[in-house]
Design a protein around this motif. Structure first.
Motif, PDB file in Angstrom:
ATOM      1  N   UNK A 231       0.833  -1.162   0.017  1.00 53.69           N
ATOM      2  CA  UNK A 231      -0.144  -0.027   0.199  1.00 53.69           C
ATOM      3  C   UNK A 231       0.831   1.293   0.112  1.00 53.69           C
ATOM      4  N   UNK A 232       1.911   1.355   0.830  1.00 57.50           N
ATOM      5  CA  UNK A 232       2.920   2.521   0.873  1.00 57.50           C
ATOM      6  C   UNK A 232       3.578   2.592  -0.436  1.00 57.50           C
ATOM      7  N   UNK A 233       3.915   1.536  -1.035  1.00 60.20           N
ATOM      8  CA  UNK A 233       4.780   1.618  -2.157  1.00 60.20           C
ATOM      9  C   UNK A 233       4.077   2.216  -3.277  1.00 60.20           C
ATOM     10  N   UNK A 234       2.845   1.672  -3.640  1.00 59.66           N
ATOM     11  CA  UNK A 234       2.054   2.054  -4.585  1.00 59.66           C
ATOM     12  C   UNK A 234       1.461   3.589  -4.522  1.00 59.66           C
ATOM     13  N   UNK A 235       1.015   3.906  -3.597  1.00 59.61           N
ATOM     14  CA  UNK A 235       0.629   5.257  -3.098  1.00 59.61           C
ATOM     15  C   UNK A 235       1.746   6.181  -2.876  1.00 59.61           C
ATOM     16  N   UNK A 236       2.922   5.957  -2.698  1.00 60.05           N
ATOM     17  CA  UNK A 236       4.134   6.853  -2.648  1.00 60.05           C
ATOM     18  C   UNK A 236       4.537   7.112  -4.121  1.00 60.05           C
ATOM     19  N   UNK A 382      11.971   4.155   9.662  1.00 64.10           N
ATOM     20  CA  UNK A 382      10.617   3.688   9.758  1.00 64.10           C
ATOM     21  C   UNK A 382       9.707   4.201   9.035  1.00 64.10           C
ATOM     22  N   UNK A 383       8.580   3.665   8.788  1.00 63.17           N
ATOM     23  CA  UNK A 383       7.129   4.229   8.604  1.00 63.17           C
ATOM     24  C   UNK A 383       6.159   3.531   9.277  1.00 63.17           C
ATOM     25  N   UNK A 384       5.534   4.313  10.104  1.00 59.85           N
ATOM     26  CA  UNK A 384       4.404   3.736  11.236  1.00 59.85           C
ATOM     27  C   UNK A 384       3.081   3.844  10.460  1.00 59.85           C
ATOM     28  N   UNK A 385       2.577   2.680  10.002  1.00 64.74           N
ATOM     29  CA  UNK A 385       1.382   2.511   9.298  1.00 64.74           C
ATOM     30  C   UNK A 385       0.076   2.397  10.144  1.00 64.74           C
ATOM     31  N   UNK A 386      -1.085   2.676   9.602  1.00 64.96           N
ATOM     32  CA  UNK A 386      -2.236   2.346  10.221  1.00 64.96           C
ATOM     33  C   UNK A 386      -2.542   2.645  11.746  1.00 64.96           C
ATOM     34  N   UNK A 387      -2.081   3.981  12.102  1.00 62.00           N
ATOM     35  CA  UNK A 387      -2.117   4.177  13.636  1.00 62.00           C
ATOM     36  C   UNK A 387      -3.579   4.839  13.563  1.00 62.00           C
ATOM     37  N   UNK A 388      -4.317   4.171  14.592  1.00 62.68           N
ATOM     38  CA  UNK A 388      -5.735   4.468  14.949  1.00 62.68           C
ATOM     39  C   UNK A 388      -5.888   6.045  15.181  1.00 62.68           C
ATOM     40  N   UNK A 389      -6.831   6.655  14.576  1.00 66.78           N
ATOM     41  CA  UNK A 389      -6.865   8.070  14.808  1.00 66.78           C
ATOM     42  C   UNK A 389      -7.667   8.379  15.949  1.00 66.78           C
ATOM     43  N   UNK A 390      -8.311   7.422  16.597  1.00 68.57           N
ATOM     44  CA  UNK A 390      -9.097   7.606  17.932  1.00 68.57           C
ATOM     45  C   UNK A 390      -8.275   7.208  19.177  1.00 68.57           C
ATOM     46  N   UNK A 391      -7.178   6.756  18.995  1.00 74.55           N
ATOM     47  CA  UNK A 391      -6.285   6.223  20.166  1.00 74.55           C
ATOM     48  C   UNK A 391      -5.795   7.336  20.760  1.00 74.55           C
ATOM     49  N   UNK A 392      -5.555   7.257  22.238  1.00 77.92           N
ATOM     50  CA  UNK A 392      -5.049   8.186  23.260  1.00 77.92           C
ATOM     51  C   UNK A 392      -4.024   8.787  22.688  1.00 77.92           C
ATOM     52  N   UNK A 393      -2.851   7.907  22.207  1.00 79.39           N
ATOM     53  CA  UNK A 393      -1.436   8.331  21.887  1.00 79.39           C
ATOM     54  C   UNK A 393      -1.475   9.011  20.482  1.00 79.39           C
TER      55      UNK A 393
END
Length: 408
Positions: A231-236, A382-393
């Motif tokens: 997903x990252x390769x194609x969109x980038x 690194x590339x941190x992928x699919x981080x939940x938007x509603x998470x506290x962090x």
């Protein structure tokens, strides 16, 4: 003689009873029991002396003596037993009981049956608590990556981008898997999504990462599958082509490559066919739309992908691509699943490790970094992928995204 014999018999009977009482509290080797046995043995010896003297008497006197002895002995024993029984009755009558009735027993008027509503409610509550406890225990035992700070502190490498979870994209992706539409491409179909903005930031970071590097190949890999490297390769690559750079995406995962399904092209001919000499590079490269983006699929899945990627023919193919394109994006296999990813990454100018937030553990990242460094391949970040938007962090840790667009 009769009186003496009766006295001996009574004494033996009393001692025998006393010995039985002592045996309830002591063993046979106890000094009291031993002393009592010695006294009883002396009395038996004395009774044997009387018996020998009685046998010297006439037969009629012996019989008379025997009968009188039994009568008097039995009478004395009976009298002693009556006295003991009377004493026990007196003792029992003098004891005061301490038992009293607290409540009278209540007899039910109908049968008792389980309370189904209460049982169900308690089961639901206990099941929920058990599930929460299991989740917390699992998180404690398996520490997963949930923020870029953890990666940077643990490995002293930069996190070039944090890609948030896009529910709209994954919803359309699931619809496409069910045959209800074409597979989506995030930056093409949803350019204003927060994840698209994060990928544009990755494009900018990639530009600075390649400034002092010799080569135009960028390899994206991951510790394990489902991290989102394809997903990252194609969109980038799409974003780089929009910026005016001639870009090609190479699906170098010769085991489970699937980018051709998203672009709706055939798998072969592809990279494996070009390396094996079954097809030329021009025949294998496919243009993607009217943009400056091109795609090189995996080709036929070979039985020996590792041996194929170790050949010098791969270096020739990559050099030819670098001469024809501004950037070559290599989508490689996960490094913990196979050695293919490290073999391809060794030919790249920059290597990025895709980490799926909330799924990939720090232990898996550490093993992947160790596997890449073992072959002297440097990791750019690194590339941190699919981080939940509603998470506290995500919301409180300083990773904010602002929607910014032009209004007519």
């Amino acid at each position: 003689m009769l009186n003496q014999v009766v006295e001996v018999e009574q004494r033996l009977a009393e001692m025998d009873l006393e010995r039985s009482q002592l045996r309830m509290s002591y063993a046979s080797q106890h000094p009291n029991i031993i002393a009592l046995d010695e006294q009883m043995e002396r009395l038996r010896e004395r009774r044997r002396e009387f018996d020998s003297r009685i046998r010297e008497l006439p037969q009629s006197q012996q019989e008379l003596l025997r009968l009188r002895r039994e009568a008097e002995v039995n009478s004395a024993l009976y009298t002693a037993m009556l006295n003991n029984a009377q004493e026990l009755r007196v003792v029992r009558a003098g004891m005061v009981g301490n038992v009293r009735v607290v409540d009278e027993a209540i007899t039910g008027h109908r049968p008792v049956r389980p309370n189904r509503s209460l049982t169900l409610a308690v089961s639901v509550v206990l099941g929920g608590l058990l599930g929460v406890f299991t989740v917390f225990l699992r998180n404690m035992l398996r520490r997963v990556v949930v923020s870029p700070d953890e990666l940077e502190k643990a490995f002293d490498l930069s996190c070039y981008a944090v890609i948030p979870e896009s529910e709209t994209f994954h919803r359309q992706e699931r619809r496409a898997q069910k045959g209800k539409g074409a597979p989506p491409i995030l930056v093409r179909d949803m350019p204003e999504d927060l994840a698209s903005e994060s990928l544009r930031g990755l494009r900018t970071g990639l530009h600075f990462a390649l400034m002092n590097r010799n080569g135009r190949c960028v390899a994206l890999t991951s510790p394990n599958p489902s991290a989102g490297k394809s997903f990252l390769s194609l969109n980038l690559a799409y974003l780089l082509a929009e910026a005016g750079k001639r870009t090609i995406v190479v699906d170098a995962d010769l085991r489970r490559g699937h980018i051709h399904k998203t672009l709706d092209v055939t798998r072969a001919p592809g990279l494996s066919d070009v390396i094996a000499g079954k097809a030329s590079l021009d025949e294998a490269i496919r243009p993607v739309g009217d943009s400056k983006l091109h795609f090189l699929p995996t080709g036929e899945i070979p039985p020996n992908p590792s041996e194929l990627l170790m050949s010098e023919r791969l270096d020739e193919v990559l050099r030819s691509l670098e001469e024809s394109y501004d950037l070559v994006i290599l989508d490689t296999a996960p490094v913990l699943a196979a050695t293919d990813g490290v073999l391809v990454a060794a030919r790249a100018a920059a290597v990025f490790l895709a980490i799926r937030a909330g799924t990939t553990s720090l232990a898996e990242v550490r093993q992947a970094v160790r596997a890449i460094y073992r072959d002297s391949v440097p990791i750019s970040g690194f590339i941190l992928n699919r981080l939940q938007q509603g998470s506290a962090r995500y919301s409180n840790g300083g990773y904010y995204h602002y929607q910014y667009s032009y209004n007519a």
